[in-house]
Design a protein around this motif. Structure first.
Motif, short mmCIF file in Angstrom:
data_model
loop_
_atom_site.label_atom_id
_atom_site.label_comp_id
_atom_site.label_asym_id
_atom_site.label_seq_id
_atom_site.Cartn_x
_atom_site.Cartn_y
_atom_site.Cartn_z
N SER A 128 0.83 -1.21 0.00
CA SER A 128 0.00 0.00 0.00
C SER A 128 0.87 1.26 0.00
N LEU A 132 0.24 3.50 -3.08
CA LEU A 132 -0.65 4.58 -2.65
C LEU A 132 -0.06 5.24 -1.40
N ARG A 135 -1.77 6.33 2.10
CA ARG A 135 -3.14 5.85 2.15
C ARG A 135 -3.40 4.94 3.35
N TRP A 136 -2.39 4.19 3.75
CA TRP A 136 -2.55 3.19 4.82
C TRP A 136 -3.12 3.82 6.09
N GLU A 138 -5.21 6.18 6.34
CA GLU A 138 -6.58 6.66 6.22
C GLU A 138 -7.55 5.56 5.79
N ALA A 139 -7.06 4.58 5.05
CA ALA A 139 -7.95 3.54 4.51
C ALA A 139 -8.37 2.56 5.61
N ARG A 140 -9.51 1.90 5.36
CA ARG A 140 -9.92 0.84 6.29
C ARG A 140 -9.05 -0.39 6.05
N HIS A 141 -8.49 -0.91 7.13
CA HIS A 141 -7.58 -2.06 7.00
C HIS A 141 -8.38 -3.35 6.78
N PRO A 207 -7.34 14.36 -0.58
CA PRO A 207 -6.36 14.70 0.46
C PRO A 207 -5.03 15.16 -0.14
#
Lengths: 215, 215
Positions: A128, A132, A135-136, A138-141, A207
Motif C-alpha cells: 500500500s 498509494l 493511504r494506509w 486513512e484507509a480501512r484495513h 487529500p
C-alpha cells in the motif's frame, strides 16, 4: 541481497554493456515501478501475468486472491521469473537496425513463499505504501474475511539481472552523415487530476498526500 | 483470429466481469502498447523478457538478435505466453482490500514461428510503423548483414484473453459512509520534447511526423 548478474543464467552475454551489477540500480528500478510481470508454468504452458508489487529491503511482495490459479501455483514453490520494465523513450536512429528504445528493466529469478501472520500484515502495508503512499493511515484495513481472501507471496532478491539502455542512438559512422534527424523521444508517465468516486459524499476533498503523488 | 477467452485456459474464472471477448478490445490494447513481456522456459526456469512488438491483422511480430538465447529458444516452437499491460490509473478505495489499479491487459498463448524472406521485410516495416510511425520512409533500411543479425518471430492471435479493469472503486456499502476520499487517480504516458543526437549535423530539424507522435 546479491548483486545483479552474478549467476551464469543472469549474466548478460549479448549487449553486456547494458547490464548493471549495481544494487542501487536494482532497487531504484523496482521502487519506480507500479507493476511487474510474473510467470507461472502449468504443464508446458507458461502464463505471464501483471501484478502489483513492492520491495521491502531484499525482498519483493506481491498480493492477490487466495483463489487465483497463478497464486496457488506460485505458492507451491515452483521456479518463477518476475520482470519489471520502465520505458524511457524511443531511440530514433538513422537506420532501422539501430533504432530501439531506452528502458530500465529488472529480472528476478527464484521461488515464492507464502507470507502469513505479522509479516503478511506488514507486507500489505509495504504494498500500500508503495502504490498509494500515505493511504494506509486513512484507509480501512483488511478485516478477517478480506485477510483470508488475500494471499501474499514473497520473492527474495537473491538472483536478478538489471539492464539499462539510455542515451542517444549509436549510428554507424556512414549513417551519421545522412541528412536525417536522429535522437531520442522521451516517454514519461504522469498522474492526472483525481476523479471523485460517484458515491463520494459531498464535501470530501482529495487529500493532500494524494495530490502530492508524482511520476 | 479467435475471440479472446474462448478456450478453457484463457477463460477467466475469477473476476469474469473483467474479461472481454471482443476482438476490437484485443486489437486496440495491442495497438496502444509499445512493449510486451514474453516468456521462454529453459529447463524448469522461466524467463520473462520485455520485447518491442507490433500487430499485423491476426498476427504479432517481435524482433531481436539472431544470437539471443530467448529468440533462438522461441524459434524452436516451444509454448510461450506474450502479455501486454497498459496501466490506466490507481483505484483508491476506502478499504485497502478494494484498492486496486485500472488497467487493460492482453495475454496471448501459442508458439512462435521464424519469419523469413518477403514476410520478414514486411514484418520489420510493421514493427517500425507501429513504434516509429512515418520513420520507415526516411530511415536507412537493413542491409544484408543487419538482416542476418535480426530474427523476426510471428505469434498468431489464435488463443488470447483480455482483461479490462476500469471505473471507480467498488466499496462495500458500509465503507461508502466513511469520511474518506475515494476515486481514481488517472495515469497517462506522454512523449517529451525530442532530444537531438549529439552528432546531429547542424540544421537538421525534428521532422513533422515525429512531432505528431502522441500518447
Amino acid at each position: 541481497m546479491s548483486s545483479p548478474g552474478h549467476t551464469d543464467r543472469t549474466r548478460s552475454k549479448r549487449l553486456p554493456e547494458l547490464a548493471s551489477h549495481d544494487l542501487a540500480d536494482l532497487q531504484a528500478i523496482l521502487d519506480a515501478a507500479l507493476v511487474a510481470h510474473i510467470c507461472v508454468i502449468d504443464g508446458d504452458q507458461p502464463f505471464v501475468l501483471p501484478v502489483a508489487f513492492a520491495r521491502n529491503g531484499d525482498r519483493l511482495y506481491i498480493h492477490g486472491s487466495s483463489k487465483s490459479r497463478l497464486f496457488t501455483q506460485l505458492a507451491t514453490g515452483v521456479s518463477t521469473c518476475l520482470t519489471v520494465t520502465l520505458l524511457d523513450g524511443l531511440v530514433v536512429a538513422r537506420s532501422v537496425f539501430e533504432s530501439s528504445m531506452n528502458y530500465r528493466s529488472v529480472m528476478v529469478l527464484g521461488t515464492c513463499r507464502v507470507v502469513e501472520g505479522q509479516e503478511k500484515a506488514a507486507a500489505l502495508q509495504v504494498i500500500s505504501d508503495h502504490l498509494l503512499p500515505g493511504r494506509w493511515d486513512e484507509a480501512r484495513h483488511p478485516n478477517e474475511q478480506e485477510d483470508k481472501a488475500t494471499m501474499v507471496l514473497a520473492l527474495d532478491l537473491n538472483e536478478s539481472s538489471v539492464k539499462i539502455s539510455a542515451g542517444p542512438p549509436d549510428d554507424v559512422p556512414a549513417d551519421v552523415e545522412l541528412p536525417v534527424w536522429a535522437g531520442v523521444v522521451p516517454l514519461t508517465e504522469h498522474f492526472g487530476e483525481p476523479i471523485d468516486a460517484p458515491d463520494l459524499p459531498v464535501g470530501v476533498a482529495v487529500p493532500d498526500y494524494i495530490r502530492q503523488w508524482k511520476r
